[in-house]
Motif scaffolding. Structure first.
Motif, PDB file in Angstrom:
ATOM      1  N   GLU A  28       0.779  -1.207  -0.065  1.00 38.11           N
ATOM      2  CA  GLU A  28       0.063  -0.098   0.029  1.00 38.11           C
ATOM      3  C   GLU A  28       0.859   1.160  -0.003  1.00 38.11           C
ATOM      4  O   GLU A  28       0.502   2.436  -0.788  1.00 38.11           O
ATOM      5  N   SER A  29       1.896   1.402   0.701  1.00 40.86           N
ATOM      6  CA  SER A  29       2.848   2.585   0.888  1.00 40.86           C
ATOM      7  C   SER A  29       3.376   2.440  -0.491  1.00 40.86           C
ATOM      8  O   SER A  29       3.570   3.711  -0.969  1.00 40.86           O
ATOM      9  N   PHE A  30       3.904   1.593  -1.127  1.00 38.68           N
ATOM     10  CA  PHE A  30       4.575   1.847  -2.480  1.00 38.68           C
ATOM     11  C   PHE A  30       3.660   2.213  -3.353  1.00 38.68           C
ATOM     12  O   PHE A  30       4.215   3.082  -4.271  1.00 38.68           O
ATOM     13  N   PHE A  35       7.162   8.214  -6.311  1.00 43.08           N
ATOM     14  CA  PHE A  35       8.386   7.546  -6.690  1.00 43.08           C
ATOM     15  C   PHE A  35       8.495   6.186  -7.019  1.00 43.08           C
ATOM     16  O   PHE A  35       9.199   5.634  -7.967  1.00 43.08           O
ATOM     17  N   GLY A  36       7.691   5.324  -6.353  1.00 40.28           N
ATOM     18  CA  GLY A  36       7.937   4.087  -6.287  1.00 40.28           C
ATOM     19  C   GLY A  36       7.242   3.460  -7.835  1.00 40.28           C
ATOM     20  O   GLY A  36       8.179   2.901  -8.620  1.00 40.28           O
ATOM     21  N   SER A  75      15.599   5.222  -4.406  1.00 33.12           N
ATOM     22  CA  SER A  75      14.653   6.089  -4.400  1.00 33.12           C
ATOM     23  C   SER A  75      13.500   5.657  -3.512  1.00 33.12           C
ATOM     24  O   SER A  75      13.547   5.957  -2.288  1.00 33.12           O
ATOM     25  N   SER A  76      12.546   4.908  -3.868  1.00 38.17           N
ATOM     26  CA  SER A  76      11.586   4.419  -3.185  1.00 38.17           C
ATOM     27  C   SER A  76      11.726   3.583  -1.867  1.00 38.17           C
ATOM     28  O   SER A  76      11.048   3.850  -1.013  1.00 38.17           O
ATOM     29  N   MET A  77      12.765   2.708  -2.121  1.00 37.33           N
ATOM     30  CA  MET A  77      12.849   1.857  -1.103  1.00 37.33           C
ATOM     31  C   MET A  77      13.416   2.549   0.171  1.00 37.33           C
ATOM     32  O   MET A  77      12.756   2.600   1.511  1.00 37.33           O
ATOM     33  N   ILE A 197      18.942  10.362  -5.812  1.00 39.68           N
ATOM     34  CA  ILE A 197      18.612  10.881  -7.398  1.00 39.68           C
ATOM     35  C   ILE A 197      19.957  11.440  -7.835  1.00 39.68           C
ATOM     36  O   ILE A 197      20.264  10.995  -9.132  1.00 39.68           O
ATOM     37  N   THR A 198      20.841  11.935  -7.112  1.00 39.77           N
ATOM     38  CA  THR A 198      22.068  12.263  -7.763  1.00 39.77           C
ATOM     39  C   THR A 198      22.864  10.985  -8.213  1.00 39.77           C
ATOM     40  O   THR A 198      23.323  11.012  -9.295  1.00 39.77           O
ATOM     41  N   VAL A 199      22.994   9.876  -7.456  1.00 39.07           N
ATOM     42  CA  VAL A 199      23.645   8.879  -7.920  1.00 39.07           C
ATOM     43  C   VAL A 199      23.226   8.219  -9.044  1.00 39.07           C
ATOM     44  O   VAL A 199      23.624   7.772  -9.943  1.00 39.07           O
TER      45      VAL A 199
END
Length: 320
Positions: A28-30, A35-36, A75-77, A197-199
């Motif tokens: 549900e959170s994802f 972003f996910g 990102s999302s994790m 996000i930079t990486v």
């Protein structure tokens, strides 16, 4: 009489009952977080559609399949885990029979499944986009004097799927452990976003995920700095070779086709991996030789150890 089989089944049932609500919570959170789903199912397709149409699927597809595991794990994790830490959810879970370590395990398992689905989705989308006109027939990316893309059927048949799965798995584990490290050392949600996000952005270029492999290799400074700045470069090297190294390169030279190099695979470190350059040059480019193939096989595990040590040292169940 003591029944070991019944005891094992009870433990499995207890484990399943404990993980099912956690899996539902993480799922549900994802889907609630932008972003996910974006990084899993939309972001890689942008490069497949745009760059695949310009450069050809053989030049961009392998790198695109490395984007979603890297993007999701950075990102999302970590963002989801940090949000749960900040809300003290993990601390409350720790006061129940469900241990916080189980929550971490279920979260990693969930994202492992999402990444697997994302990779399959990218391959299926590429099939729909490119195989319609090029299933049995190759195509030229830049006209008659440039690179020849083999048929989509040939492309899939020549992939070293064992090496590809191994390569994706190492990239996935590196990403998961780096994501856990970000959760451990970062003090804010913004910091995780900024670093992650930079990486992602500079790794896409340094690891030849969104640029032709020959273009990146042709700029030594850009190529070799990737080993220092991006922990994903060794695994991406393996992915690129697994996808392209099992195909004997063909270059259009005037009205004739020139076989330019032989097959290679990631586990044969004594056989260099070559690629076809962009443009009319018929000379193949050596991408990975003995030293670089050795480094590409070993370095992912070095990054895994580094990220694991940092995560274990600094991780706390609560962000407060």
């Amino acid at each position: 009489m003591f029944n070991l089989k019944n005891l094992s089944f009870q433990k499995f049932l207890s484990f399943f009952n404990g993980t099912k609500p956690l899996f539902k919570l993480i799922n549900e959170s994802f889907w609630k977080n932008f972003f996910g789903p974006f990084f899993a199912f939309i972001f890689p397709l942008i490069f497949i559609v745009i760059l695949g149409s310009i450069l050809g699927y053989t030049q961009i597809l392998a790198g695109s399949l490395a984007i979603s595991p890297m993007s999701i794990t950075l990102s999302s994790m970590p963002q989801m885990l940090f949000e749960f830490k900040n809300s003290s959810l993990l601390k409350r879970i720790g006061s129940t029979p469900i241990k916080p370590s189980l929550f971490i395990f279920v979260a990693i398992l969930f994202y492992f499944i999402i990444i697997f689905i994302s990779i399959i989705w990218c391959i299926l989308f590429s099939f729909i986009m490119f195989a319609t006109n090029n299933w049995d027939v190759g195509s030229f990316a830049f006209g008659s004097s440039a690179i020849l893309n083999p048929s989509f059927k040939t492309t899939l048949e020549t992939v070293d799927w064992g090496g590809f799965i191994f390569s994706e798995f190492t990239l996935l584990i590196v990403g998961l452990l780096m994501g856990m490290m970000l959760v451990s050392v970062c003090k804010s949600y913004v910091a995780i976003q900024a670093i992650g996000i930079t990486v992602i952005i500079y790794s896409e270029f340094l690891c030849a995920m969104v640029l032709p492999l020959s273009t990146v290799k042709d700029i030594p400074a850009l190529w070799y700095i990737g080993y220092i700045l991006s922990p994903f470069k060794p695994s991406s090297n393996l992915i690129l070779e697994s996808w392209n190294g099992n195909f004997s390169g063909i270059i259009q030279s005037g009205n004739s086709l020139v076989l330019s190099f032989d097959k290679s695979n990631i586990f044969d470190i004594y056989h260099s991996f070559y690629t076809i350059p962009i443009g009319s040059d018929t000379k193949p480019i050596e991408v990975l030789n003995l030293p670089e193939k050795t480094v590409s096989l070993i370095l992912p595990f070095v990054w895994m150890i580094i990220f694991s040590i940092i995560s274990i040292k600094y991780f706390k169940w609560s962000a407060r």
